[in-house]
Design a protein around this motif. Structure first.
Motif, PDB file in Angstrom:
ATOM      1  N   LYS A  48       0.860  -1.194   0.000  1.00  0.00           N
ATOM      2  CA  LYS A  48       0.000   0.000   0.000  1.00  0.00           C
ATOM      3  C   LYS A  48       0.893   1.240   0.000  1.00  0.00           C
ATOM      4  O   LYS A  48       1.958   1.267   0.598  1.00  0.00           O
ATOM      5  CB  LYS A  48      -0.881  -0.005   1.257  1.00  0.00           C
ATOM      6  CG  LYS A  48      -2.042  -0.979   1.161  1.00  0.00           C
ATOM      7  CD  LYS A  48      -3.281  -0.273   0.655  1.00  0.00           C
ATOM      8  CE  LYS A  48      -4.401  -1.296   0.473  1.00  0.00           C
ATOM      9  NZ  LYS A  48      -5.479  -0.807  -0.359  1.00  0.00           N
TER      10      LYS A  48
ATOM     11  N   HIS B 156      -5.715  -3.274  -6.470  1.00  0.00           N
ATOM     12  CA  HIS B 156      -6.079  -3.340  -5.060  1.00  0.00           C
ATOM     13  C   HIS B 156      -7.586  -3.466  -4.828  1.00  0.00           C
ATOM     14  O   HIS B 156      -8.069  -3.234  -3.731  1.00  0.00           O
ATOM     15  CB  HIS B 156      -5.529  -2.121  -4.312  1.00  0.00           C
ATOM     16  CG  HIS B 156      -4.040  -2.174  -4.187  1.00  0.00           C
ATOM     17  ND1 HIS B 156      -3.209  -1.610  -5.123  1.00  0.00           N
ATOM     18  CD2 HIS B 156      -3.232  -2.757  -3.278  1.00  0.00           C
ATOM     19  CE1 HIS B 156      -1.954  -1.824  -4.788  1.00  0.00           C
ATOM     20  NE2 HIS B 156      -1.931  -2.517  -3.670  1.00  0.00           N
TER      21      HIS B 156
ATOM     22  N   GLN C 236      -7.838  -8.822  -6.721  1.00  0.00           N
ATOM     23  CA  GLN C 236      -7.494  -9.992  -5.907  1.00  0.00           C
ATOM     24  C   GLN C 236      -7.783 -11.278  -6.670  1.00  0.00           C
ATOM     25  O   GLN C 236      -7.028 -12.240  -6.596  1.00  0.00           O
ATOM     26  CB  GLN C 236      -8.297  -9.984  -4.601  1.00  0.00           C
ATOM     27  CG  GLN C 236      -7.964  -8.827  -3.676  1.00  0.00           C
ATOM     28  CD  GLN C 236      -6.509  -8.837  -3.255  1.00  0.00           C
ATOM     29  OE1 GLN C 236      -5.927  -9.874  -3.039  1.00  0.00           O
ATOM     30  NE2 GLN C 236      -5.908  -7.655  -3.171  1.00  0.00           N
TER      31      GLN C 236
END
Lengths: 309, 295
Positions: free
Chosen positions: A2, A173, A178
Motif C-alpha cells: 500500500k 487493489h 485480488q
C-alpha cells in the motif's frame, strides 16, 4: 504494497518539478512508455498472462488519434478519448480470441493477432503506409490551451499518466484485482471456487488494451507522428522487457523499467551504435531471466524487507 | 495463354508453386518447434533466428571458406544444431522445470541478440547466394515452368520431414523420445539418460531450422530479419495445427503454404494476412488446433 500519503505526495511532486531539470520531450516519452508498461503489467504481473502483441493497442490508439486530429480538427482530449476507445474495442475482440488459449499459446496468439493488424495498417488507406501519419497537430486542449508549448503538454501528459497509474493501482487493489492474482497463482483453484476465469482475464485484457491505447494516443500527440513502428512486434517485445527489468507484479516497476530502457535507447540511437540497441535488449532479457527475475523494484523491495523488517 | 473457366493457369500454378515452397519452410520450422515442445515443453522463440543463422552460415561458408552448397547442406545444420546444444546446456538447463514463460523470454532474448549481431555486421539489406550449378535449369510442364531448384526444395523438405516422422514414430530412439514426452521421470527410472535426450532433441529441432535456412539462402536474400518475419507466421501455423502431433505440424505447414499461394493468386491484398485469419477461425471453431490434444 500500500502506498502512504507522503510517498504519493513525494512522487507526484517529483513529477511536477521534473521538467525544470530534464528536457520535457524526453520525460513525456518516458511517461508514455511507462503508462504502456503499467498497462501491460496489469496482464503479465498481476494476471500472469504474457501478451506478445501489445503494440497492436498502442499503435491503434496512435493511428486513430492521429487520423482524427489531422482530418476532423477534433480537440486533443476528444482525440485521445477516441484513440483509447478504439484500442479498447480491438482489445475486446482480440481478448475474446486470446483467452481461449493459455500459457505460451496465449503469447503466440497475441503475437500473431498483432502481426495481422500490422499488415492491415500497412495496407489500409488511412494510415499513410510506410510513411505513417506525419505532422499530427497537437491542437488546443478543451479548445483553450495551446499544446504546441512543450511545458503545457508535459503537464497534460503527466496528468494522463497519473490517471492511468491510479487506475492500474485501483484495479490491482480492488476485489477484482485480488481475483486476478488468484488466477495468476492458481488458476484451477480459482475455477473450482466458482469464478468465471475467462471472463476475468478478458476484462483485464480490455482494461490493459485500452490503457495501452491511451499511451499510444498520448505518444502520437507528443511526437505528432503515428507510424508502423508503433505496431511492430519489436515494440511488443520492448514493453515485455520494460516490465521484466523494472519488476513484474510491482506497481512502480514498469515506470522504472520504462525509464531505463528509454534512456538506453536515447543514448544509443542515432549514432553508429544504433544496432547495438537490439543486442543490449536481448542481453538484458537473458540476464533478467537467469539472474534478476524480480527486476529492479522487486530486488529493492526484497533488500528493504530483509534489512529493515 | 492457357485459361480454364477464366482462370490464368500459368499464374495459378506459379503461385501454387511459391505457396508449396513457403509451405516447405513452414513445415520444417514448425516441425522443429513441435519436436522441441514435445519434450521440453517450451516454445523456442529463437527458431527463426536459427533459420537466419543457417542461411548466413551457408553464405559465410561459401564466401569465406569456399564450402559449396552441398557440403553446407550437411555441415550447417550440424553446426546450428551444435549451437542449439550449447544454448540448451548453458542457458535453458538452469531454468528447466520453471514457468515456461521464462524460457520463452530467454529464447526471445537470444533471437534479439543474434538478429542485432548480424544486422551490426552485415547491415539490414540482404546478401545474394546463388543457386548451385547442378540445379540451375528447369523443366517445362504443360501449364508452367518448373525451376529445378524450386522442385528440389519441395522434394528435399518432404523427404527430411518424412524421415523425421519415421524416426520419431517408428524407431527405438523415437520411442524413447515419445516416452520422454509422456513421462520423463518414468523413462529416467528405466535407466535412460533423459537430460542427454533433451539436449539432443533441442539440437535436432534447431538443426532442422538451420537446414531450412541453407535451403532458403538461394531463393530468399540472406538477411538478418528473414527469421523473425518467418517465425511469426510459423507461430500462427503452430496455433492452427496444435502441437499434438508431428505429422500434424508437417501437414499444417504445407497446407498453409498452399492456402497462402492460392490467396496470392485470387486476392493478393490478403496474402500476408490470410494465415492469421485462418488462425482466428480455428480459434473460434476448434481452440485446441486441428491436431491438438490439449483443451
Amino acid at each position: 504494497m500500500k502506498m502512504t500519503n507522503t510517498k504519493i505526495a513525494l512522487l507526484v511532486g517529483l513529477g511536477l518539478l521534473a521538467p525544470l531539470v530534464i528536457y520535457p520531450v524526453f520525460l513525456m516519452k518516458v511517461l508514455c512508455f511507462a503508462l504502456f508498461a503499467c498497462a501491460f503489467n496489469l496482464l503479465l504481473g498481476f494476471t500472469g498472462l504474457l501478451s506478445f502483441g501489445h503494440a497492436a493497442f498502442l499503435g491503434t490508439g496512435g493511428y486513430v488519434t492521429g487520423y482524427l486530429m489531422i482530418n476532423t480538427g477534433l480537440t486533443p482530449e476528444l482525440g485521445i478519448l477516441c484513440g483509447t476507445l478504439a484500442a479498447g474495442v480491438v482489445g475486446a475482440v482480440y481478448g475474446k480470441l486470446a483467452v481461449k488459449r493459455e500459457g505460451i499459446y496465449f503469447a503466440m496468439v497475441t503475437l500473431a493477432l498483432a502481426q495481422l493488424l500490422f499488415f492491415v495498417y500497412l495496407q489500409a488507406p488511412f494510415t499513410g503506409g510506410e510513411d505513417g501519419l506525419q505532422g499530427v497537430p497537437r491542437g488546443f486542449l478543451f479548445g483553450l490551451i495551446d499544446l504546441t508549448d512543450n511545458t503545457y503538454l508535459y503537464y497534460v501528459v503527466y496528468a494522463i499518466f497519473l490517471f492511468g497509474f491510479w487506475l492500474v493501482y485501483r484495479t490491482v487493489h480492488s476485489p477484482f484485482g485480488q481475483i486476478l492474482k488468484a488466477i495468476r497463482e492458481n488458476e484451477p483453484r480459482a475455477i473450482s471456487l466458482g469464478y468465471n476465469v475467462s471472463q476475468y482475464k478478458w476484462v483485464a485484457f480490455v482494461i490493459s488494451a485500452a490503457l495501452a491505447g491511451l499511451a499510444g494516443s498520448t505518444k502520437t500527440l507528443v511526437f505528432q507522428l503515428a507510424s508502423l513502428n508503433d505496431v511492430h512486434w519489436h515494440l511488443s517485445g520492448e514493453v515485455v522487457l520494460m516490465t521484466l527489468l523494472g519488476g513484474m507484479g510491482t506497481i512502480a516497476g514498469p515506470l522504472v523499467g520504462a525509464g531505463v530502457v528509454v534512456t538506453i535507447q536515447n543514448y544509443l540511437s542515432g549514432g553508429e551504435l544504433g544496432n547495438y540497441v537490439s543486442i543490449i535488449m536481448g542481453v538484458i532479457f537473458i540476464i533478467c531471466v537467469l539472474l534478476f527475475r524480480n527486476g529492479i523494484v522487486g530486488e529493492l523491495q526484497r533488500l528493504i524487507k530483509r534489512n529493515f523488517s | 495463354m492457357a485459361t480454364f473457366l477464366g482462370i490464368n493457369l500459368f499464374g495459378l500454378f506459379g503461385q501454387l508453386l511459391v505457396g508449396l515452397i513457403n509451405g516447405s519452410f513452414y513445415a520444417l520450422l514448425s516441425l522443429g518447434l513441435a519436436i522441441i515442445f514435445g519434450l521440453l515443453k517450451i516454445i523456442n522463440f529463437a527458431q527463426g533466428a536459427m533459420y537466419m543463422l543457417g542461411a548466413f552460415a551457408a553464405w559465410m561458408a561459401l564466401n569465406y571458406f569456399g564450402i559449396n552448397y552441398w557440403a553446407a547442406l550437411i555441415l550447417v545444420p550440424l553446426a546450428v544444431g551444435f549451437a542449439g546444444v550449447l544454448i540448451e546446456r548453458v542457458l535453458l538447463r538452469p531454468i528447466a522445470g520453471e514457468d515456461h514463460l521464462y524460457s520463452l523470454l530467454l529464447t526471445f532474448g537470444i533471437a534479439l541478440v543474434l538478429q542485432g549481431l548480424f544486422t551490426q555486421i552485415y547491415g539490414a539489406s540482404g546478401q545474394p547466394y546463388s543457386i548451385p550449378d547442378a540445379l540451375k535449369g528447369g523443366t517445362k510442364l504443360p501449364f508452367m515452368y518448373l525451376p529445378d531448384y524450386r522442385a528440389w526444395i519441395i522434394v528435399a523438405s518432404v523427404v527430411v520431414c518424412g524421415l523425421t516422422w519415421f524416426m520419431i514414430e517408428k524407431t527405438r530412439l523415437g520411442a524413447y523420445l515419445r516416452a520422454g514426452t509422456e513421462n520423463p521421470a518414468m523413462l529416467q527410472a528405466f535407466g535412460i539418460n533423459v537430460p542427454l535426450i533433451v539436449t539432443l532433441t533441442f539440437g535436432f529441432g534447431v538443426g532442422l531450422a538451420g537446414f531450412a535456412g541453407v535451403m532458403a539462402a538461394p531463393v530468399y536474400s540472406v538477411s538478418p530479419d528473414m527469421g523473425s518475419n518467418m517465425l511469426i507466421v510459423v507461430f500462427a501455423i503452430v496455433v492452427i495445427g496444435g502441437m499434438g502431433s508431428i505429422g500434424g505440424a508437417i501437414l499444417t505447414g504445407l497446407g498453409m503454404g498452399i492456402i497462402e499461394g492460392l490467396t496470392k493468386y485470387f486476392y493478393p491484398e490478403a496474402s500476408t494476412t490470410v494465415i492469421f485469419a485462418v488462425m482466428v477461425i480455428v480459434l473460434l471453431l476448434k481452440p485446441a488446433g486441428l491436431f491438438g490434444k490439449e483443451a
